[in-house]
Scaffold this active site. Structure first.
Site, PDB file in Angstrom:
ATOM      1  N   SER A 108     -27.789 -50.421 -16.435  1.00 28.51           N
ATOM      2  CA  SER A 108     -27.897 -51.107 -17.729  1.00 28.51           C
ATOM      3  C   SER A 108     -28.499 -52.507 -17.574  1.00 28.51           C
ATOM      4  O   SER A 108     -28.291 -53.185 -16.568  1.00 28.51           O
ATOM      5  CB  SER A 108     -26.494 -51.249 -18.349  1.00 28.51           C
ATOM      6  OG  SER A 108     -25.631 -51.906 -17.456  1.00 28.51           O
ATOM      7  N   GLN A 110     -27.939 -55.978 -18.038  1.00 30.49           N
ATOM      8  CA  GLN A 110     -26.590 -56.521 -18.067  1.00 30.49           C
ATOM      9  C   GLN A 110     -26.560 -57.950 -17.546  1.00 30.49           C
ATOM     10  O   GLN A 110     -27.529 -58.450 -16.979  1.00 30.49           O
ATOM     11  CB  GLN A 110     -25.682 -55.658 -17.183  1.00 30.49           C
ATOM     12  CG  GLN A 110     -26.139 -55.637 -15.731  1.00 30.49           C
ATOM     13  CD  GLN A 110     -25.291 -54.735 -14.872  1.00 30.49           C
ATOM     14  OE1 GLN A 110     -24.588 -55.196 -13.992  1.00 30.49           O
ATOM     15  NE2 GLN A 110     -25.328 -53.441 -15.133  1.00 30.49           N
ATOM     16  N   HIS A 112     -23.079 -60.747 -16.142  1.00 30.90           N
ATOM     17  CA  HIS A 112     -21.631 -60.821 -15.910  1.00 30.90           C
ATOM     18  C   HIS A 112     -21.141 -62.191 -16.368  1.00 30.90           C
ATOM     19  O   HIS A 112     -21.847 -63.194 -16.182  1.00 30.90           O
ATOM     20  CB  HIS A 112     -21.334 -60.590 -14.432  1.00 30.90           C
ATOM     21  CG  HIS A 112     -21.927 -59.304 -13.935  1.00 30.90           C
ATOM     22  ND1 HIS A 112     -21.448 -58.070 -14.315  1.00 30.90           N
ATOM     23  CD2 HIS A 112     -23.017 -59.066 -13.166  1.00 30.90           C
ATOM     24  CE1 HIS A 112     -22.198 -57.127 -13.758  1.00 30.90           C
ATOM     25  NE2 HIS A 112     -23.158 -57.695 -13.070  1.00 30.90           N
ATOM     26  N   LYS A 135     -18.115 -62.618 -12.083  1.00 31.18           N
ATOM     27  CA  LYS A 135     -18.648 -61.559 -11.193  1.00 31.18           C
ATOM     28  C   LYS A 135     -20.053 -61.914 -10.689  1.00 31.18           C
ATOM     29  O   LYS A 135     -20.997 -61.169 -10.855  1.00 31.18           O
ATOM     30  CB  LYS A 135     -18.663 -60.222 -11.923  1.00 31.18           C
ATOM     31  CG  LYS A 135     -19.007 -58.999 -11.063  1.00 31.18           C
ATOM     32  CD  LYS A 135     -18.926 -57.718 -11.889  1.00 31.18           C
ATOM     33  CE  LYS A 135     -19.306 -56.477 -11.123  1.00 31.18           C
ATOM     34  NZ  LYS A 135     -20.730 -56.329 -10.835  1.00 31.18           N
ATOM     35  N   GLU A 137     -22.810 -61.824  -7.999  1.00 29.82           N
ATOM     36  CA  GLU A 137     -22.990 -60.687  -7.084  1.00 29.82           C
ATOM     37  C   GLU A 137     -24.276 -60.830  -6.270  1.00 29.82           C
ATOM     38  O   GLU A 137     -25.204 -61.547  -6.658  1.00 29.82           O
ATOM     39  CB  GLU A 137     -23.017 -59.376  -7.863  1.00 29.82           C
ATOM     40  CG  GLU A 137     -24.182 -59.255  -8.808  1.00 29.82           C
ATOM     41  CD  GLU A 137     -24.039 -58.101  -9.792  1.00 29.82           C
ATOM     42  OE1 GLU A 137     -22.929 -57.559  -9.973  1.00 29.82           O
ATOM     43  OE2 GLU A 137     -25.051 -57.743 -10.407  1.00 29.82           O
ATOM     44  N   HIS A 268     -29.940 -58.907 -15.548  1.00 30.13           N
ATOM     45  CA  HIS A 268     -30.492 -58.097 -14.450  1.00 30.13           C
ATOM     46  C   HIS A 268     -30.253 -56.625 -14.758  1.00 30.13           C
ATOM     47  O   HIS A 268     -29.484 -56.269 -15.649  1.00 30.13           O
ATOM     48  CB  HIS A 268     -29.834 -58.471 -13.123  1.00 30.13           C
ATOM     49  CG  HIS A 268     -28.348 -58.283 -13.108  1.00 30.13           C
ATOM     50  ND1 HIS A 268     -27.471 -59.178 -13.694  1.00 30.13           N
ATOM     51  CD2 HIS A 268     -27.586 -57.287 -12.606  1.00 30.13           C
ATOM     52  CE1 HIS A 268     -26.232 -58.740 -13.529  1.00 30.13           C
ATOM     53  NE2 HIS A 268     -26.268 -57.594 -12.881  1.00 30.13           N
ATOM     54  N   ARG A 287     -23.266 -55.378 -21.243  1.00 30.61           N
ATOM     55  CA  ARG A 287     -24.446 -54.517 -21.238  1.00 30.61           C
ATOM     56  C   ARG A 287     -25.167 -54.572 -22.591  1.00 30.61           C
ATOM     57  O   ARG A 287     -24.542 -54.818 -23.621  1.00 30.61           O
ATOM     58  CB  ARG A 287     -24.041 -53.072 -20.987  1.00 30.61           C
ATOM     59  CG  ARG A 287     -23.274 -52.824 -19.722  1.00 30.61           C
ATOM     60  CD  ARG A 287     -22.881 -51.364 -19.621  1.00 30.61           C
ATOM     61  NE  ARG A 287     -22.029 -51.131 -18.469  1.00 30.61           N
ATOM     62  CZ  ARG A 287     -20.704 -51.325 -18.500  1.00 30.61           C
ATOM     63  NH1 ARG A 287     -20.112 -51.739 -19.588  1.00 30.61           N
ATOM     64  NH2 ARG A 287     -19.974 -51.118 -17.408  1.00 30.61           N
ATOM     65  N   LYS A 293     -23.364 -46.636 -22.160  1.00 29.60           N
ATOM     66  CA  LYS A 293     -22.039 -47.272 -22.158  1.00 29.60           C
ATOM     67  C   LYS A 293     -21.943 -48.295 -23.287  1.00 29.60           C
ATOM     68  O   LYS A 293     -22.921 -48.609 -23.955  1.00 29.60           O
ATOM     69  CB  LYS A 293     -21.789 -47.931 -20.805  1.00 29.60           C
ATOM     70  CG  LYS A 293     -21.653 -46.936 -19.649  1.00 29.60           C
ATOM     71  CD  LYS A 293     -21.320 -47.653 -18.338  1.00 29.60           C
ATOM     72  CE  LYS A 293     -21.102 -46.684 -17.193  1.00 29.60           C
ATOM     73  NZ  LYS A 293     -20.816 -47.392 -15.912  1.00 29.60           N
TER      74      LYS A 293
HETATM   75  N1  LIG Z   1     -25.527 -55.165 -10.960  1.00 27.10           N
HETATM   76  N2  LIG Z   1     -24.638 -54.176 -10.610  1.00 27.10           N
HETATM   77  C1  LIG Z   1     -23.377 -54.272 -10.966  1.00 27.10           C
HETATM   78  O1  LIG Z   1     -22.957 -55.204 -11.607  1.00 27.10           O
HETATM   79  C2  LIG Z   1     -22.446 -53.157 -10.506  1.00 27.10           C
HETATM   80  O2  LIG Z   1     -21.495 -53.722  -9.596  1.00 27.10           O
HETATM   81  C3  LIG Z   1     -21.749 -52.562 -11.704  1.00 27.10           C
HETATM   82  O3  LIG Z   1     -20.769 -51.647 -11.377  1.00 27.10           O
HETATM   83  C4  LIG Z   1     -22.826 -51.976 -12.619  1.00 27.10           C
HETATM   84  O4  LIG Z   1     -22.802 -52.749 -13.769  1.00 27.10           O
HETATM   85  C5  LIG Z   1     -22.637 -50.585 -13.036  1.00 27.10           C
HETATM   86  O5  LIG Z   1     -23.751 -50.325 -13.903  1.00 27.10           O
HETATM   87  P1  LIG Z   1     -23.497 -49.740 -15.354  1.00 27.10           P
HETATM   88  O6  LIG Z   1     -22.565 -50.709 -16.008  1.00 27.10           O
HETATM   89  O7  LIG Z   1     -22.914 -48.404 -15.131  1.00 27.10           O
HETATM   90  O8  LIG Z   1     -24.846 -49.703 -16.006  1.00 27.10           O
HETATM   91 ZN   LIG Z   2     -24.584 -56.557 -12.201  1.00 27.66          ZN
END
Ligand SMILES: NNC(=O)[C@@H](O)[C@H](O)[C@H](O)COP(=O)(O)O
Ligand SMILES: [Zn+2]
Length: 419
Positions: A108, A110, A112, A135, A137, A268, A287, A293
């Site tokens: 997605s 998204q 955080h 979060k 990352e 991202h 997201r 989702k």
């Molecule tokens: N950038 N990656 C992440 O943040 C992962 O750790 C997450 O678990 C992801 O957000 C999972 O992706 P969906 O929400 O299913 O689209």
């Molecule tokens: Zn992420």
């Protein structure tokens, strides 16, 4: 068995975007790690392997089946260390969550939340925001990896608005004109908000025309972008991500061993490849595109920083690890946050390597090859087999030795937190 080094079992997540069956490193690692309980269903996507104490997928001990969080809470001074307890305030949780991702389809669009927003979201919507943590990352590429990462430079978005009519029509003449005459964070937010809040049928209409233009006029996009739009339209036909992702976010391509770091509130979406991912211990995801989702468009539009960088600035360069020695190479991926660092330990062939203790807890996983692990000076009592997919906990201050007698490459990744 040593209480400073022991085997643990992480858990798989079968999100729809994961690679299918044994083509997924997550499936292969999860099965190798727990063959009695994890068989690989070739029709299922295996997206993530979670290693940590997050309650959504708690890591357990291979020997006893106990939750790692319960073992930690039985003696937090030993398993976390006093400095980590003092710094993060928990006597049961690891400050980080370590994952393997194996990506077939785009994740997605998204971002955080930062800590303040995470607290608000968890309080107001605990179903969609399961904890109150930020979060940030980092992704370390295991294979060739591509992702959207941060907004493109303002000038590039201006160029897309000038050259791609479907983009400027979706944004509307007024906001397009306002942005082109004065590209800024404020006008970028207006463009992004207009795109994200457009009606789905309007987005689909312009997305169809955009796709045609990538075929009739590829020069308007540049070769890789035209191909990317066509590729992602197959996965998510007519999706808003074709505009907010492809035309507004940097398309980052990482080779194995390269890494990128994402602060909270940065947009991202990972696109393809296998990675090690480490983050602060949270599952809070905001997201708004390329996903079936829950989407939280208003929160995403309001929370982003709208900072812009070029693609190269998103990458994180590894540093030497002074506490490693012997026949392996050590690469330390050390982002500017407190919760985690990730160390790559790589043997090209047989040999031995040593790591001095770190002042906090670690999770170690083998991504390739086989060998042995043991606590320095306790070879006879603490030796563990190391194999592809094997996951281990290392207690603070423990000095670990690694032996590779296979004559083949042997690669491990160690996530740790040090106060
Ligand atoms: N950038 N990656 C992440 O943040 C992962 O750790 C997450 O678990 C992801 O957000 C999972 O992706 P969906 O929400 O299913 O689209
Ligand atoms: Zn992420």
């Amino acid at each position: 068995m040593s209480s400073d080094l022991f085997r643990v079992i992480g858990g798989p997540q079968n999100y729809a975007w994961g690679k299918l069956g044994s083509s997924s490193a997550v499936a292969r690692f999860a099965h190798a790690n727990d063959p009695e309980h994890v068989s690989i269903d070739e029709s299922l996507p295996y997206a993530e392997l979670w290693m940590g104490t997050h309650p959504k997928v708690p890591t357990t001990l291979y020997s006893s089946g106990e939750k790692l969080a319960d073992v930690i809470s039985s003696n937090p001074e030993k398993y976390l260390g006093p400095k980590i307890i003092a710094k993060f305030g928990s006597k049961t949780e690891l400050p980080f969550l370590f994952k393997v991702l194996s990506i077939e389809k785009v994740l997605s669009i998204q971002a955080h939340p930062d800590k303040k927003l995470a607290g608000q979201l968890h309080k107001s919507d605990p179903k969609n925001y399961p904890d109150d943590n930020h979060k940030p990352e980092m992704a370390v590429a295991l294979t060739d990896f591509e992702a959207f990462c941060g907004f493109k430079p303002l000038s590039l978005i201006k160029e897309h608005l000038e050259k791609i009519p479907e983009f400027s029509k979706l944004v509307g003449a007024d906001i397009t004109q306002e942005y082109i005459s004065s590209p800024s964070k404020a006008t970028l937010q207006k463009v992004f908000s207009k795109v994200m809040n457009a009606e789905e049928d309007v987005v689909a209409k312009y997305a169809g025309e955009l796709l045609e233009r990538t075929k009739s006029q590829p020069e308007a996009f540049g070769a890789t972008l035209a191909d990317l739009i066509q590729r992602l339209d197959v996965q998510f036909p007519g999706d808003v991500g074709l505009f907010c992702g492809c035309l507004m976010l940097n398309h980052c391509i990482l080779k194995s061993g390269e890494a990128m770091f994402l602060q909270a509130c940065e947009p991202h979406a990972y696109i393809s490849g296998d990675i090690m991912e480490c983050m602060a211990a949270s599952d809070n995801v905001i997201r708004a595109g390329f996903t079936p989702k829950f989407k939280d468009v208003a929160v995403l539009v309001d929370s982003l920083t709208y900072s812009t960088n070029n693609v190269e600035e998103q990458k994180l360069t590894p540093a030497p690890f002074a506490r490693g020695s012997g026949d392996a190479t050590f690469a330390l991926y050390d982002p500017p946050i407190d919760e985690f660092s990730v160390l790559q330990i790589e043997f090209k062939s047989s040999g031995k390597a040593q790591m001095k203790g770190v002042d906090g807890p670690s999770i170690l996983i083998v991504s390739e090859g086989t060998g042995k692990l043991f606590i320095k000076g306790e070879e006879s009592s603490s030796t563990l087999d190391a194999f592809e997919g094997g996951v281990y906990f290392i207690a603070p201050d423990a000095e670990v030795e690694i032996v590779n007698t296979s004559g083949k490459p042997f690669t491990l990744y160690r996530a740790y937190c040090e106060a």
